[in-house]
Design a protein around this motif. Structure first.
Motif, PDB file in Angstrom:
ATOM      1  N   ASN A  84       0.839  -1.202   0.000  1.00 57.22           N
ATOM      2  CA  ASN A  84       0.000   0.000   0.000  1.00 57.22           C
ATOM      3  C   ASN A  84       0.873   1.250   0.000  1.00 57.22           C
ATOM      4  N   GLU A 115      -5.289   5.803   1.088  1.00 59.63           N
ATOM      5  CA  GLU A 115      -6.256   5.256   2.019  1.00 59.63           C
ATOM      6  C   GLU A 115      -5.813   3.870   2.495  1.00 59.63           C
ATOM      7  N   THR A 116      -6.385   3.430   3.606  1.00 54.85           N
ATOM      8  CA  THR A 116      -6.161   2.071   4.085  1.00 54.85           C
ATOM      9  C   THR A 116      -6.907   1.090   3.186  1.00 54.85           C
ATOM     10  N   GLU A 168      -2.776   3.424  12.545  1.00 55.48           N
ATOM     11  CA  GLU A 168      -1.976   2.817  11.482  1.00 55.48           C
ATOM     12  C   GLU A 168      -2.046   1.293  11.584  1.00 55.48           C
ATOM     13  N   SER A 183      -2.276   0.234   6.149  1.00 53.10           N
ATOM     14  CA  SER A 183      -2.349   1.687   6.023  1.00 53.10           C
ATOM     15  C   SER A 183      -1.387   2.169   4.939  1.00 53.10           C
ATOM     16  N   SER A 238     -12.711   5.702   5.224  1.00 54.55           N
ATOM     17  CA  SER A 238     -11.524   6.564   5.237  1.00 54.55           C
ATOM     18  C   SER A 238     -11.854   7.914   5.891  1.00 54.55           C
ATOM     19  N   PRO A 239     -10.914   8.431   6.709  1.00 54.21           N
ATOM     20  CA  PRO A 239      -9.597   7.888   7.071  1.00 54.21           C
ATOM     21  C   PRO A 239      -9.696   6.943   8.279  1.00 54.21           C
ATOM     22  N   SER A 240      -8.716   6.052   8.412  1.00 52.39           N
ATOM     23  CA  SER A 240      -8.704   5.127   9.555  1.00 52.39           C
ATOM     24  C   SER A 240      -8.127   5.834  10.780  1.00 52.39           C
ATOM     25  N   VAL A 252      -1.577  -2.967  15.067  1.00 47.89           N
ATOM     26  CA  VAL A 252      -1.639  -1.519  14.877  1.00 47.89           C
ATOM     27  C   VAL A 252      -0.507  -0.848  15.628  1.00 47.89           C
TER      28      VAL A 252
END
Length: 309
Positions: free
Chosen positions: A64, A69-70, A264, A137, A259-261, A234
């Motif tokens: 990614n 975005e995640t 991370e 992420s 989004s957004p998360s 995370v």
């Protein structure tokens, strides 16, 4: 350019990719991993592999690095006779309707199952979601290894844009076929084990920087279904609230997986409730505070925090 010529060039390209992919698994005459490299883009998958794979153990690596975005890799096996197009139209349009009705307050959460029975295709019960939710992420990479049986599959992302649109509907999907022939790929042999008990995450591992491979063992209840079927890594910040992260991971909530998360994500897995185990790898590049999270629907999540010096 004639359609015949286009079709011929497509077939030649597919054959060449398949041969390259096969040769990569036969280096030195030894068993080699079957690896599919996936680059996430907002909102598509750029896949470095032919769309026909051998059955057996396959490792999917989701990078990614190029997205903002995640994203995730979710693998679904289609019932016999159901096409990729059937899934992307009839099935996904019904899910968009369910999500909209629920988030608009027209549908109660308790009524989602009955409403789904009304509008989802009859073949929906035959779908198998083998492996999902290795959330990655921006700037991270997620990896997992899964056994694939012959059949038709899709690789998809169920997360939502800031506007609430499911990434699948934005074009984030890749269709592929798993053939009858079996790859000579080895059974995963990870260095560490994580066991998910009903109220505990048990882990045999020394947290240090670097890449780490895990086998997740899923303890089961008396009905043969696992207490938990997911695990995520995370990176924590001072303001991170793990209960808020658990709520965000609830797809049905208005802001769920949108989004957004709030944190991370560095990878993980989600598997069928009847599975015995799962395999995935993570890469910890920096010292800091981290947490293993088990998402619990309509409840408090299960957490285990740790520090990497």
């Amino acid at each position: 350019m004639s359609n015949l010529f286009k079709g011929l060039m497509f077939n030649i390209t597919t054959i060449i990719m398949s041969l390259v992919f096969l040769m990569s698994s036969l280096v030195h005459g030894q068993s080699q991993e079957t690896v599919v490299h996936v680059e996430a883009i907002d909102h598509a998958f750029d896949v470095d592999a032919p769309n026909q794979l051998p059955s057996g153990w396959v490792t999917f690596i989701l990078s990614n690095q190029m997205a903002s975005e995640t994203h995730e890799i979710s693998l679904v096996k289609l019932p016999d006779g159901v096409t990729h197009e059937d899934y992307l139209t009839d099935y996904m349009i019904a899910w968009e309707t369910l999500l909209r009705e629920y988030q608009d307050g027209v549908l109660e959460r308790s009524g989602i199952s009955d409403r789904g029975n009304e509008i989802l295709p009859a073949w929906s019960d035959g779908l198998r979601y083998l492996n999902a939710r290795g959330l990655a992420s921006p700037g991270t990479t997620a990896e997992r290894t899964v056994y694939l049986e012959p059949g038709e599959y899709l690789l998809i992302c169920w997360l939502k844009t800031e506007e609430g649109i499911i990434h699948i509907m934005k074009g984030m999907h890749w269709e592929f076929t798993v053939r009858e022939d079996t790859a000579d790929s080895p059974v995963p042999n990870p260095e560490s084990r994580i066991t998910l008990h009903e109220k505990e995450i048990e882990i045999d591992w020394a947290p240090v920087t670097g890449k780490h491979a895990f086998e997740v063992e899923l303890n089961k209840n008396g009905n043969g279904r696992s207490y938990h079927n997911n695990l995520h890594l995370v990176r924590l910040e001072e303001e991170t609230d793990l209960n808020e992260v658990n709520e965000w991971m609830d797809w049905y909530k208005i802001g769920g997986l949108k989004s957004p998360s709030p944190v991370e994500f560095l990878g993980g897995i989600e598997v069928e409730r009847v599975a015995d185990n799962a395999y995935f790898s993570v890469n910890i590049t920096e010292p800091g505070d981290y947490a293993w999270i088990v998402f619990v629907s309509q409840g408090q999540g299960l957490y285990k925090t740790f520090t990497v010096d």
